[in-house]
Write a protein that holds these residues in place. Structure first.
Motif: not given
Length: 441
Positions: A82-95
């Protein structure tokens, strides 16, 4: 007999990185460590988001614990999506995510990535989790040793993570507890530089607070270039008085301000109440005098840490289409082969007579590759033994005309000179004359 947990949690930004991308949580019923992946794309946000979902399990379980753990990991994955959908600049983040749910008798673990869980019992330490990393696959194949993996150039490459894109493929397992057990959950900032022997030495001493502080201190002294997060929990009886059962939130999830210590930039000031990143902010330029090696790779290992995999969407549809495509190729290949076979001829035997066959002079189990095309009145009984055996084996012909010429030669060699007639399954015209195949209705 039921037990309780006496726990401590600590997280440090380390001596190299400017941001802490680790997050940790310790409570009466749950322990969790998440190590954010992604560097510039906010691994700290991924780890803190995951902890925010996992910590909701910190209550006495009243159902199937593995189901609860798996569900929490899936919710964390969905929240990151959901965070990536709201802010595509976060695409690629993970944990990464390593967690343990406690019910008073056992711990149920959920594990994705390369953070680790250990059990210290008696004088022995045992690694409970298995790293989902490229170097671990090399260890499993016997290509490198555990010690060599600590300096391998691709030691930061993980193969599984909570990323909001792929389905969670977590390891789930239970560990039965005994009084006196000590459990450690840590990020690879600690496990990457401290071997089992060193971990056991530290875990054998003092309270959980002491052990957690010493683990972080030892990791920094060993030259870790990463953030360090350690959670230590002792298994004690219900009769043991616990002074403080306040849940602990550390690392990026705690979002604590760091106090500047200008005179002693590497003074360790860990304490039980939260993040130990109370060090002077790390400068952009790293002094050459640091007593440990720093990777010279211009790419931040955190940015290149997670091995991307294509999204597993429309899996069933893609498999069906792939199957249809394969069947189509097989069908076209079979059709082409059949068409070619119907342009081949040979002379053989059918019901004791010399016959022209259409197709290949070969058979597959249960499948005939040829059929009679023209039957003549040249009988094998009137041929020499040599000619008869040749016909039985099949006389290859380059064309229908070539097959007819072979029949003429056999007819000329009959022991009794007679005319030859043929019956054709495909022809309507007949050829008259001795030795030439002719049709019969």
């Amino acid at each position: 007999m039921t037990f309780r947990l006496r726990y401590a949690a600590i997280s440090d930004v380390g001596r190299v990185r400017k941001d802490n991308q680790d997050s940790g949580y310790a409570g009466p019923w749950m322990l969790a460590v998440c190590d954010g992946v992604g560097g510039a794309v906010r691994g700290d946000l991924a780890s803190s988001t995951a902890i925010g979902q996992l910590r909701k399990l910190d209550a006495k379980p009243n159902g199937e614990m593995r189901t609860a753990v798996a569900g929490a990991l899936h919710r964390a994955n969905d929240r990151i999506a959901e965070l990536v959908d709201d802010d595509p600049s976060l695409s690629g983040t993970s944990t990464t995510a390593t967690m343990a749910l406690f019910d008073g008798e056992r711990l149920t673990f959920g594990h994705v990535g390369d953070s680790r869980a250990y059990l210290f019992r008696g004088d022995a330490i045992r690694q409970l989790t298995k790293d989902h990393t490229f170097v671990q696959s090399l260890i499993d194949e016997g290509r490198i040793t555990e010690e060599e993996s600590r300096t391998h150039p691709h030691r930061n490459l993980i193969l599984r993570a909570v990323d909001g894109v792929h389905d969670i493929d977590a390891d789930l397992f239970d560990v039965e507890l005994e009084p006196g057990d000590r459990v450690l959950l840590c990020s690879d900032g600690a496990s990457g530089v401290l071997n089992d022997g060193r971990l056991a030495d530290i875990l054998s001493m003092g309270t959980p607070d002491y052990a957690a502080v010493e683990l972080v201190r030892a990791s920094l002294d060993a030259g870790t270039t990463d953030n360090v997060t350690c959670l230590v929990a002792d298994v004690v009886g219900e009769d043991v008085e616990l002074l403080d059962q306040t849940p602990l939130l550390v690392g990026a999830a705690a979002d604590l301000k760091r106090r500047v210590v200008p005179t002693r930039p590497h003074l360790f000031r860990g304490h039980r109440s939260g993040d130990t990143g109370e060090l002077e902010p790390v400068r952009a330029e790293i002094p050459d005098s640091l007593p440990y090696a720093i990777e010279s790779d211009p790419v931040d290992p955190e940015e290149a840490r997670y091995a991307p995999r294509p999204p597993r969407r429309y899996v069933v549809t893609r498999r069906v289409l792939a199957g249809v495509a394969v069947l189509g190729v097989v069908w076209m290949g079979g059709a082409a082969a059949y068409s070619w076979s119907q342009q081949q001829y040979y002379v053989g035997e059918h019901d004791g007579s010399v016959t022209i066959f259409r197709g290949l002079n070969a058979d597959l189990p249960g499948v005939s590759l040829s059929r009679p095309y023209e039957t003549t009145n040249v009988s094998l009984d009137r041929l020499s033994d040599y000619d008869a055996s040749t016909v039985r084996e099949g006389i290859d012909a380059s064309s229908l005309a070539d097959a007819k010429r072979a029949v003429d030669r056999l007819a000329a060699n009959q022991s009794v000179d007679e005319g030859v007639s043929t019956s054709s399954t495909d022809q309507t015209d007949s050829t008259a004359g001795t030795g030439a195949p002719t049709e019969t209705p």
